[in-house]
Scaffold this motif. Structure first.
Motif, PDB file in Angstrom:
ATOM      1  N   LYS A 135      24.342  -1.355  50.285  1.00 33.43           N
ATOM      2  CA  LYS A 135      25.396  -1.566  49.446  1.00 33.43           C
ATOM      3  C   LYS A 135      25.367  -2.840  48.479  1.00 33.43           C
ATOM      4  CE  LYS A 135      29.737  -3.061  51.373  1.00 33.43           C
ATOM      5  NZ  LYS A 135      30.525  -2.914  52.799  1.00 33.43           N
ATOM      6  N   GLU A 136      24.731  -3.919  48.991  1.00 38.72           N
ATOM      7  CA  GLU A 136      24.592  -4.972  48.104  1.00 38.72           C
ATOM      8  C   GLU A 136      23.597  -4.734  46.913  1.00 38.72           C
ATOM      9  OE1 GLU A 136      23.041  -8.532  49.786  1.00 38.72           O
ATOM     10  OE2 GLU A 136      24.921  -9.111  51.073  1.00 38.72           O
ATOM     11  N   ALA A 137      22.585  -3.896  47.113  1.00 36.81           N
ATOM     12  CA  ALA A 137      21.650  -3.418  46.112  1.00 36.81           C
ATOM     13  C   ALA A 137      22.449  -2.560  45.014  1.00 36.81           C
ATOM     14  CB  ALA A 137      20.261  -2.867  46.663  1.00 36.81           C
ATOM     15  N   GLY A 138      23.317  -1.730  45.693  1.00 41.57           N
ATOM     16  CA  GLY A 138      23.978  -0.703  44.826  1.00 41.57           C
ATOM     17  C   GLY A 138      24.909  -1.428  43.793  1.00 41.57           C
ATOM     18  N   LYS A 139      25.511  -2.658  44.412  1.00 39.98           N
ATOM     19  CA  LYS A 139      26.607  -3.603  43.385  1.00 39.98           C
ATOM     20  C   LYS A 139      25.969  -4.252  42.420  1.00 39.98           C
ATOM     21  CE  LYS A 139      29.133  -5.082  46.718  1.00 39.98           C
ATOM     22  NZ  LYS A 139      30.162  -5.622  47.693  1.00 39.98           N
ATOM     23  N   ASP A 140      24.606  -4.988  42.885  1.00 35.34           N
ATOM     24  CA  ASP A 140      24.086  -5.811  42.131  1.00 35.34           C
ATOM     25  C   ASP A 140      22.774  -5.678  41.448  1.00 35.34           C
ATOM     26  OD1 ASP A 140      22.845  -8.216  41.199  1.00 35.34           O
ATOM     27  OD2 ASP A 140      24.015  -9.602  42.545  1.00 35.34           O
ATOM     28  N   TRP A 190      31.503   6.947  50.461  1.00 38.60           N
ATOM     29  CA  TRP A 190      32.164   7.871  51.269  1.00 38.60           C
ATOM     30  C   TRP A 190      31.273   8.234  52.413  1.00 38.60           C
ATOM     31  CZ3 TRP A 190      31.288  13.188  51.806  1.00 38.60           C
ATOM     32  CH2 TRP A 190      30.426  13.694  50.759  1.00 38.60           C
ATOM     33  N   LEU A 191      30.111   8.771  52.176  1.00 36.50           N
ATOM     34  CA  LEU A 191      29.073   9.202  52.874  1.00 36.50           C
ATOM     35  C   LEU A 191      28.589   8.263  53.995  1.00 36.50           C
ATOM     36  CD1 LEU A 191      26.562  11.349  50.954  1.00 36.50           C
ATOM     37  CD2 LEU A 191      27.953  12.121  52.663  1.00 36.50           C
ATOM     38  N   ARG A 192      28.459   6.879  53.290  1.00 39.05           N
ATOM     39  CA  ARG A 192      28.334   5.854  54.455  1.00 39.05           C
ATOM     40  C   ARG A 192      29.267   5.526  55.426  1.00 39.05           C
ATOM     41  NH1 ARG A 192      27.081   1.980  50.378  1.00 39.05           N
ATOM     42  NH2 ARG A 192      29.046   1.145  50.625  1.00 39.05           N
ATOM     43  N   THR A 193      30.476   5.741  54.913  1.00 36.58           N
ATOM     44  CA  THR A 193      31.684   5.809  55.847  1.00 36.58           C
ATOM     45  C   THR A 193      31.575   6.573  57.181  1.00 36.58           C
ATOM     46  OG1 THR A 193      33.089   4.813  54.177  1.00 36.58           O
ATOM     47  CG2 THR A 193      34.113   5.511  56.250  1.00 36.58           C
ATOM     48  N   LEU A 194      31.131   7.895  56.731  1.00 39.84           N
ATOM     49  CA  LEU A 194      31.182   9.030  57.481  1.00 39.84           C
ATOM     50  C   LEU A 194      29.654   8.652  58.389  1.00 39.84           C
ATOM     51  CD1 LEU A 194      31.349  12.408  55.675  1.00 39.84           C
ATOM     52  CD2 LEU A 194      33.019  11.581  57.223  1.00 39.84           C
ATOM     53  N   LEU A 195      28.829   8.092  58.114  1.00 36.25           N
ATOM     54  CA  LEU A 195      27.671   7.911  58.813  1.00 36.25           C
ATOM     55  C   LEU A 195      27.919   6.866  59.905  1.00 36.25           C
ATOM     56  CD1 LEU A 195      24.494   7.343  56.328  1.00 36.25           C
ATOM     57  CD2 LEU A 195      24.963   9.158  58.123  1.00 36.25           C
ATOM     58  N   GLU A 196      28.730   5.875  59.523  1.00 34.99           N
ATOM     59  CA  GLU A 196      29.179   4.718  60.240  1.00 34.99           C
ATOM     60  C   GLU A 196      30.055   5.321  61.393  1.00 34.99           C
ATOM     61  OE1 GLU A 196      29.146   0.532  57.952  1.00 34.99           O
ATOM     62  OE2 GLU A 196      30.332   1.959  57.038  1.00 34.99           O
ATOM     63  N   LYS A 197      30.949   6.068  61.022  1.00 35.54           N
ATOM     64  CA  LYS A 197      32.000   6.657  61.766  1.00 35.54           C
ATOM     65  C   LYS A 197      31.599   7.529  62.965  1.00 35.54           C
ATOM     66  CE  LYS A 197      36.820   7.523  61.676  1.00 35.54           C
ATOM     67  NZ  LYS A 197      37.957   8.124  60.942  1.00 35.54           N
TER      68      LYS A 197
END
Ligand SMILES: NC(=O)c1ccc[n+]([C@@H]2O[C@H](COP(=O)([O-])OP(=O)(O)OC[C@H]3O[C@@H](n4cnc5c(N)ncnc54)[C@H](OP(=O)(O)O)[C@@H]3O)[C@@H](O)[C@H]2O)c1
Length: 404
Positions: free
Chosen positions: A190-195, A298-305
């Motif tokens: 997530k951090e690498a995607g944002k920065d 949204w895929l990350r959220t699905l993976l986590e959930k």
């Protein structure tokens, strides 16, 4: 020699999945008055202490966001173990408090961009105040860091020359992941995607080596391929992204004792012939798919959930007992002399074995501080402990280092 403090060790994050295992380990390893646990929730801490036969051990209620409580905690310990992660989210306060109070510190981070940030902010202070901030004291990256160190010591004795290249191959491994590890990996993506700056940092094998690092091009295994070194098919190894950075950090911190042109890479052996090739491609595609899914919100959220373990969850006790690893280091000197080292560990790498490695690093650091032999500053495991760590891990933590 450092002044005697109330506790040799405080375990911050005793309620984490790995912290609970460490609590049980320290209860067998140390007298109750010499160590304590800390965390943000008193009731959870009491439960962990009673479940792990450690009810006589003191507890301290400390939140990672409360700098004054962190300071008070660190002043009481010779060494703080912290498992409160993801470190990039919750870890800075503990590093700062240890650097300010001249305390020893060991962690389990696998987040290179965060280590770099800590180096930039606290390295000097840690050095001035006689603190030891030691990162990556679990499966990432002790077997890699100490395996390379061990093979280089052998090469120096046997060939009077170090290996200019080492290829690390994971031959056999059995274990699972915990919610905390998954949260750290997802946060990193997530951090690498944002920065873009973080993305660039993560791609730099010399990230942790300082301004004047050597810049020899490093090999990287990015996809399935046949590997002449091990005589089998190989696939990318997920931990290579942190382990390779730590190994180069050790080299630079130890005055380039592995050589300024040292090359190092890591991969997973998947087997021979067609079956090995198929496994290597399946792993390459699986890892690639996971990285893509983790980088889309949204895929990350699905993976986590639905799919990945939640914070506090991880492999069962039986899975931890049945886990193991067998890692080989294929080295070659500039003159073509070859040697192979093997590092094995009992228990699953990420938890059963990691808990023992981290605890033993803390115990060793406390004894080095008492004897006045601990260096000061910010370190990889090899650059802090050197020769002393191998017997410590071999005697107590179920690791074996051998030349094969
Ligand atoms: N290097 C390796 O080989 C390796 C292996 C395993 C794990 N790890 C790393 O180790 C860390 C722990 O993993 P895990 O799966 O054991 O984690 P976990 O079960 O998710 O536990 C997280 C811990 O952080 C604590 N915490 C969160 N916010 C806090 C705050 N504000 N103040 C105080 N404590 C706080 C939690 O306390 P509560 O219980 O009160 O919520 C819990 O003890 C992760 O960063 C993971 O990546 C590394």
């Amino acid at each position: 020699m450092t002044e005697k403090r109330k506790y040799d060790i405080i375990l911050f994050g005793a309620t984490s999945f790995v912290g609970q295992i460490i609590t049980g380990y320290l209860a067998e390893r140390l007298p109750p008055e010499r160590w304590a646990v800390a965390g943000r929730n008193e009731e959870k801490l009491r439960t962990v202490l009673s479940q792990r036969d450690a009810s006589d051990t003191d507890l301290l209620v400390v939140d990672a966001n409360d700098n004054s409580a962190l300071h008070t905690m660190c002043e009481q310990a010779s060494v703080v173990i912290t498992t409160v992660g993801p470190y990039a989210l919750y870890g800075e306060g503990v590093v700062a408090a240890c650097a300010e109070t001249g305390t020893g510190y060991v962690d389990l981070t696998g987040e290179p961009q965060w280590i770099k940030k800590m180096q930039d902010k606290y390295q000097k202070m840690a050095h001035q105040n006689n603190a030891q901030i030691v990162h990556c004291c679990g499966f990432d990256s002790i077997p890699s860091d100490m395996g390379v160190y061990f093979l280089q010591q052998h090469a120096q004795q046997e060939f009077q020359s170090v290996c200019s290249t080492i290829a690390m191959r994971v031959h056999r491994i059995k274990g699972g992941a915990s919610g905390g590890t998954v949260a750290s990996m997802l946060n990193l993506v997530k951090e690498a995607g944002k920065d873009k700056q973080i993305k660039k940092q993560l791609a730099n094998p010399y990230l942790l080596c300082g301004e004047n690092a050597n810049k020899v091009r490093q090999p990287t295994v990015k996809k399935a391929c046949y590997d002449p070194v091990s005589g089998a098919w190989i696939a990318p190894f997920i931990m290579a992204a942190i382990n390779t950075r730590v190994v180069h950090w050790s080299n630079s911190a130890m005055a380039y004792s592995y050589g300024e042109d040292f090359r190092y890479e890591e991969a997973m052996v998947t087997g021979k012939k067609r079956k090995g090739a198929m496994r290597a491609w399946t792993m390459t595609l699986g890892l690639g798919g996971f990285m893509v899914a983790a980088s889309v919100s949204w895929l990350r959220t699905l993976l986590e959930k639905y799919w990945l373990p939640k914070p506090g969850e991880g492999p069962s006790e039986k899975a931890q007992r049945q886990g193991f690893y067998d890692i080989r280091f294929y080295g070659e000197t500039r003159n073509g002399q070859r040697a192979v080292a093997r590092v094995t560990g009992d228990r699953d790498p990420g938890y059963g074995s990691t808990a023992k490695m981290l605890s033993e690093c803390a115990i060793l650091l406390a004894s080095m501080r008492e004897a006045g032999t601990a260096p000061s500053g910010q370190f990889s495991p090899a650059s802090c402990f050197g020769d002393a760590l191998i017997p410590q891990l071999s005697q107590h933590a179920g690791l074996r280092f051998e030349i094969v």
